[in-house]
Enzyme design. Sequence first.
Site, PDB file in Angstrom:
ATOM      1  N   TYR A  57       0.834  -1.202   0.000  1.00  0.00           N
ATOM      2  CA  TYR A  57       0.000   0.000   0.000  1.00  0.00           C
ATOM      3  C   TYR A  57       0.870   1.254   0.000  1.00  0.00           C
ATOM      4  CZ  TYR A  57      -3.757   3.183   1.505  1.00  0.00           C
ATOM      5  OH  TYR A  57      -4.671   4.206   1.600  1.00  0.00           O
ATOM      6  N   GLY A  66       3.093   1.281  -2.992  1.00  0.00           N
ATOM      7  CA  GLY A  66       2.187   1.365  -4.150  1.00  0.00           C
ATOM      8  C   GLY A  66       1.730   2.799  -4.367  1.00  0.00           C
ATOM      9  N   ASN A  70      -6.185   9.732   7.998  1.00  0.00           N
ATOM     10  CA  ASN A  70      -7.306   8.903   8.486  1.00  0.00           C
ATOM     11  C   ASN A  70      -8.659   9.627   8.475  1.00  0.00           C
ATOM     12  OD1 ASN A  70      -4.702   8.017   9.709  1.00  0.00           O
ATOM     13  ND2 ASN A  70      -5.992   6.316  10.374  1.00  0.00           N
ATOM     14  N   THR A  83      -0.351   3.991  22.679  1.00  0.00           N
ATOM     15  CA  THR A  83       0.126   5.388  22.702  1.00  0.00           C
ATOM     16  C   THR A  83       0.345   5.904  21.284  1.00  0.00           C
ATOM     17  OG1 THR A  83       2.328   4.464  22.926  1.00  0.00           O
ATOM     18  CG2 THR A  83       1.294   5.313  24.947  1.00  0.00           C
ATOM     19  N   ASP A  87       3.335  -0.690  12.325  1.00  0.00           N
ATOM     20  CA  ASP A  87       2.265   0.285  12.587  1.00  0.00           C
ATOM     21  C   ASP A  87       2.899   1.649  12.913  1.00  0.00           C
ATOM     22  OD1 ASP A  87      -0.349   1.199  13.089  1.00  0.00           O
ATOM     23  OD2 ASP A  87      -0.068   0.909  15.247  1.00  0.00           O
TER      24      ASP A  87
HETATM   25  N1  LIG Z   1     -10.250   6.558   4.450  1.00  0.00           N
HETATM   26  C1  LIG Z   1      -9.022   6.921   4.747  1.00  0.00           C
HETATM   27  O1  LIG Z   1      -8.706   7.156   5.910  1.00  0.00           O
HETATM   28  C2  LIG Z   1      -7.982   7.092   3.680  1.00  0.00           C
HETATM   29  C3  LIG Z   1      -6.747   7.602   4.047  1.00  0.00           C
HETATM   30  C4  LIG Z   1      -5.783   7.777   3.074  1.00  0.00           C
HETATM   31  C5  LIG Z   1      -6.047   7.492   1.761  1.00  0.00           C
HETATM   32  N2  LIG Z   1      -7.259   6.995   1.424  1.00  0.00           N
HETATM   33  C6  LIG Z   1      -7.484   6.671   0.014  1.00  0.00           C
HETATM   34  O2  LIG Z   1      -8.780   7.098  -0.390  1.00  0.00           O
HETATM   35  C7  LIG Z   1      -9.333   6.162  -1.309  1.00  0.00           C
HETATM   36  C8  LIG Z   1     -10.709   5.703  -0.838  1.00  0.00           C
HETATM   37  O3  LIG Z   1     -10.588   5.128   0.436  1.00  0.00           O
HETATM   38  P1  LIG Z   1     -11.873   4.621   1.259  1.00  0.00           P
HETATM   39  O4  LIG Z   1     -11.589   4.847   2.677  1.00  0.00           O
HETATM   40  O5  LIG Z   1     -13.109   5.172   0.653  1.00  0.00           O
HETATM   41  O6  LIG Z   1     -11.782   3.065   1.000  1.00  0.00           O
HETATM   42  P2  LIG Z   1     -12.850   1.996   0.488  1.00  0.00           P
HETATM   43  O7  LIG Z   1     -12.205   0.668   0.616  1.00  0.00           O
HETATM   44  O8  LIG Z   1     -14.170   2.202   1.152  1.00  0.00           O
HETATM   45  O9  LIG Z   1     -13.025   2.389  -1.044  1.00  0.00           O
HETATM   46  C9  LIG Z   1     -12.167   1.950  -2.062  1.00  0.00           C
HETATM   47  C10 LIG Z   1     -13.017   1.616  -3.286  1.00  0.00           C
HETATM   48  O10 LIG Z   1     -12.149   1.196  -4.358  1.00  0.00           O
HETATM   49  C11 LIG Z   1     -12.699   0.006  -4.935  1.00  0.00           C
HETATM   50  N3  LIG Z   1     -11.593  -0.734  -5.542  1.00  0.00           N
HETATM   51  C12 LIG Z   1     -10.563  -1.347  -4.917  1.00  0.00           C
HETATM   52  N4  LIG Z   1      -9.736  -1.927  -5.815  1.00  0.00           N
HETATM   53  C13 LIG Z   1     -10.260  -1.641  -7.046  1.00  0.00           C
HETATM   54  C14 LIG Z   1      -9.874  -1.970  -8.370  1.00  0.00           C
HETATM   55  N5  LIG Z   1      -8.786  -2.699  -8.625  1.00  0.00           N
HETATM   56  N6  LIG Z   1     -10.661  -1.532  -9.383  1.00  0.00           N
HETATM   57  C15 LIG Z   1     -11.790  -0.802  -9.145  1.00  0.00           C
HETATM   58  N7  LIG Z   1     -12.204  -0.491  -7.911  1.00  0.00           N
HETATM   59  C16 LIG Z   1     -11.445  -0.900  -6.876  1.00  0.00           C
HETATM   60  C17 LIG Z   1     -13.373  -0.697  -3.790  1.00  0.00           C
HETATM   61  O11 LIG Z   1     -14.329  -1.648  -4.201  1.00  0.00           O
HETATM   62  C18 LIG Z   1     -13.995   0.471  -3.040  1.00  0.00           C
HETATM   63  O12 LIG Z   1     -15.264   0.801  -3.548  1.00  0.00           O
HETATM   64  C19 LIG Z   1      -8.304   5.055  -1.464  1.00  0.00           C
HETATM   65  O13 LIG Z   1      -7.504   5.335  -2.601  1.00  0.00           O
HETATM   66  C20 LIG Z   1      -7.458   5.178  -0.221  1.00  0.00           C
HETATM   67  O14 LIG Z   1      -6.147   4.710  -0.423  1.00  0.00           O
HETATM   68  C21 LIG Z   1      -8.228   6.782   2.351  1.00  0.00           C
HETATM   69  O1  LIG Z   2      -4.669   7.818   6.825  1.00  0.00           O
HETATM   70  C1  LIG Z   2      -3.943   7.115   6.170  1.00  0.00           C
HETATM   71  O2  LIG Z   2      -3.100   7.573   5.412  1.00  0.00           O
HETATM   72  C2  LIG Z   2      -4.077   5.618   6.227  1.00  0.00           C
HETATM   73  O3  LIG Z   2      -4.708   5.355   7.446  1.00  0.00           O
HETATM   74  C3  LIG Z   2      -5.212   4.117   7.696  1.00  0.00           C
HETATM   75  O4  LIG Z   2      -4.193   3.236   8.183  1.00  0.00           O
HETATM   76  P1  LIG Z   2      -4.067   3.135   9.771  1.00  0.00           P
HETATM   77  O5  LIG Z   2      -3.791   4.469  10.362  1.00  0.00           O
HETATM   78  O6  LIG Z   2      -3.141   2.042  10.127  1.00  0.00           O
HETATM   79  O7  LIG Z   2      -5.561   2.771  10.153  1.00  0.00           O
HETATM   80  P2  LIG Z   2      -6.278   1.864  11.200  1.00  0.00           P
HETATM   81  O8  LIG Z   2      -6.301   0.436  10.792  1.00  0.00           O
HETATM   82  O9  LIG Z   2      -7.580   2.520  11.458  1.00  0.00           O
HETATM   83  O10 LIG Z   2      -5.352   1.942  12.506  1.00  0.00           O
HETATM   84  C4  LIG Z   2      -5.145   3.138  13.232  1.00  0.00           C
HETATM   85  C5  LIG Z   2      -4.532   2.787  14.556  1.00  0.00           C
HETATM   86  O11 LIG Z   2      -5.491   2.136  15.345  1.00  0.00           O
HETATM   87  C6  LIG Z   2      -4.993   0.941  15.863  1.00  0.00           C
HETATM   88  N1  LIG Z   2      -6.130  -0.011  15.962  1.00  0.00           N
HETATM   89  C7  LIG Z   2      -6.755  -0.483  14.863  1.00  0.00           C
HETATM   90  C8  LIG Z   2      -7.839  -1.308  14.981  1.00  0.00           C
HETATM   91  C9  LIG Z   2      -8.283  -1.687  16.251  1.00  0.00           C
HETATM   92  O12 LIG Z   2      -9.266  -2.448  16.447  1.00  0.00           O
HETATM   93  N2  LIG Z   2      -7.627  -1.193  17.326  1.00  0.00           N
HETATM   94  C10 LIG Z   2      -6.572  -0.355  17.226  1.00  0.00           C
HETATM   95  O13 LIG Z   2      -6.017   0.060  18.252  1.00  0.00           O
HETATM   96  C11 LIG Z   2      -3.885   0.496  14.929  1.00  0.00           C
HETATM   97  O14 LIG Z   2      -2.908  -0.264  15.612  1.00  0.00           O
HETATM   98  C12 LIG Z   2      -3.337   1.843  14.486  1.00  0.00           C
HETATM   99  O15 LIG Z   2      -2.348   2.273  15.392  1.00  0.00           O
HETATM  100  C13 LIG Z   2      -6.009   3.649   6.502  1.00  0.00           C
HETATM  101  O16 LIG Z   2      -6.547   2.433   6.702  1.00  0.00           O
HETATM  102  C14 LIG Z   2      -5.253   3.746   5.238  1.00  0.00           C
HETATM  103  O17 LIG Z   2      -6.038   3.425   4.150  1.00  0.00           O
HETATM  104  C15 LIG Z   2      -4.879   5.154   5.064  1.00  0.00           C
HETATM  105  O18 LIG Z   2      -4.169   5.337   3.894  1.00  0.00           O
END
Ligand SMILES: NC(=O)c1ccc[n+]([C@@H]2O[C@H](COP(=O)([O-])OP(=O)(O)OC[C@H]3O[C@@H](n4cnc5c(N)ncnc54)[C@H](O)[C@@H]3O)[C@@H](O)[C@H]2O)c1
Ligand SMILES: O=C(O)[C@H]1O[C@H](OP(=O)(O)OP(=O)(O)OC[C@H]2O[C@@H](n3ccc(=O)[nH]c3=O)[C@H](O)[C@@H]2O)[C@H](O)[C@@H](O)[C@@H]1O
Length: 342
Positions: free
Chosen positions: A173, A176, A202, A236, A299
């Site tokens: 990720y 990527g 987030n 933390t 993490d």
């Molecule tokens: N939510 C966050 O906190 C967060 C943080 C940082 C970045 N992002 C980015 O924002 C975007 C949306 O995130 P989200 O939280 O809505 O996630 P999400 O998983 O709800 O949405 C992602 C969508 O992309 C679709 N998808 C995945 N792979 C695909 C593929 N190969 N072809 C077509 N569709 C595909 C999924 O079916 C889904 O509808 C992502 O690019 C994610 O990396 C989200």
């Molecule tokens: O904002 C971002 O850029 C990224 O943030 C998240 O990644 P992450 O922060 O690891 O998200 P979570 O899985 O929600 O975890 C956040 C924190 O909560 C903790 N956590 C998670 C789940 C849980 O049940 N309990 C818990 O303490 C994890 O250890 C971590 O420290 C998103 O899932 C990514 O798609 C996104 O790109």
Amino acid sequence: MATKSSNGTTTKSPPMPSPLRNSKFLQSNMRILVTGGAGFIGSHLVDRLMQNEKNEVIVADNYFTGSKDNLKKWIGHPRFELIRHDVTEPLMVEVDRIYHLACPASPIFYKYNPVKTIKTNVIGTLNMLGLAKRVGARILLTSTSEVYGDPLVHPQPETYWGNVNPIGVRSCYDEGKRVAETLMFDYHRQHGIEIRIARIFNTYGPRMNIDDGRVVSNFIAQALRGEALTVQKPGTQTRSFCYVSDMVDGLMRLMEGDQTGPINIGNPGEFTMVELAETVKELIKPDVEIKMVENTPDDPRQRKPDISKAKEILGWEPKVKLREGLPLMEEDFRLRLGVFKK
Ligand SMILES: NC(=O)c1ccc[n+]([C@@H]2O[C@H](COP(=O)([O-])OP(=O)(O)OC[C@H]3O[C@@H](n4cnc5c(N)ncnc54)[C@H](O)[C@@H]3O)[C@@H](O)[C@H]2O)c1
Ligand SMILES: O=C(O)[C@H]1O[C@H](OP(=O)(O)OP(=O)(O)OC[C@H]2O[C@@H](n3ccc(=O)[nH]c3=O)[C@H](O)[C@@H]2O)[C@H](O)[C@@H](O)[C@@H]1O
């Protein structure tokens, strides 16, 4: 007209959009593609884009983590089209704007098939850039704060290059998305494509998958089910949580502004995971237990956006505080789980 990147490079003019764009029948319409539009952020973005009667919206999604349910109010609407499509395959559509969101975002989903996650980020972004080049569309990539890895600079400004493990379980990720950003800038410099890059921090809100695995959805679902809130050790570690309506507002400003980015979009309010668990407990279920569980590798220990650039360039800052956003998400989760307030 040449575009100036925020890093100072000037590139040649972008390819011309389709001549139909200037016809008197189409000029009032903006045709917008949202990849990943059936997901959490994507479907909220679609709602906002559809509010403008001049927009036509096309969603391309493979439904890996998204669902038609998130778009049900638009299915059948004359300005809306839904295509089951995997972005790792080329897509032929005629559009003016591409919001490229397609990619699983929750760590449990992006780690489920890491090779597919890389393909989605690399081949998927290449395909969408190829489309942007052919039709002269502007393209916005939703990158991530994870490009900063386990950051050694705090809070993180866009100028920080990050501290990312290239061979870890999160790399599919993190790396990527880093390659996706590189591709965006190479297409911009080499082909003059108009690009925008948002580094999202987030984000939470209604419509997250109940079993998405991310921390806010986990804690709310656990509190409503009366299960212990699972804080991963050490507890933390910090995150900064942005409410989804603020995020969508930031993404749309970035798309329609004149800067490429990358720009951090997130809420600088920073919380430890123990603090988050305590807040959810207090707001939703004061008698729920909090238990410490094992964490996963790599993490990030701290995360907080420096949003000076978003404030200055986009005139954007988040409005919804965590304590205001959590109850809105609680309401949606109660409806979907069928757990109502007594
Ligand atoms: N939510 C966050 O906190 C967060 C943080 C940082 C970045 N992002 C980015 O924002 C975007 C949306 O995130 P989200 O939280 O809505 O996630 P999400 O998983 O709800 O949405 C992602 C969508 O992309 C679709 N998808 C995945 N792979 C695909 C593929 N190969 N072809 C077509 N569709 C595909 C999924 O079916 C889904 O509808 C992502 O690019 C994610 O990396 C989200
Ligand atoms: O904002 C971002 O850029 C990224 O943030 C998240 O990644 P992450 O922060 O690891 O998200 P979570 O899985 O929600 O975890 C956040 C924190 O909560 C903790 N956590 C998670 C789940 C849980 O049940 N309990 C818990 O303490 C994890 O250890 C971590 O420290 C998103 O899932 C990514 O798609 C996104 O790109």
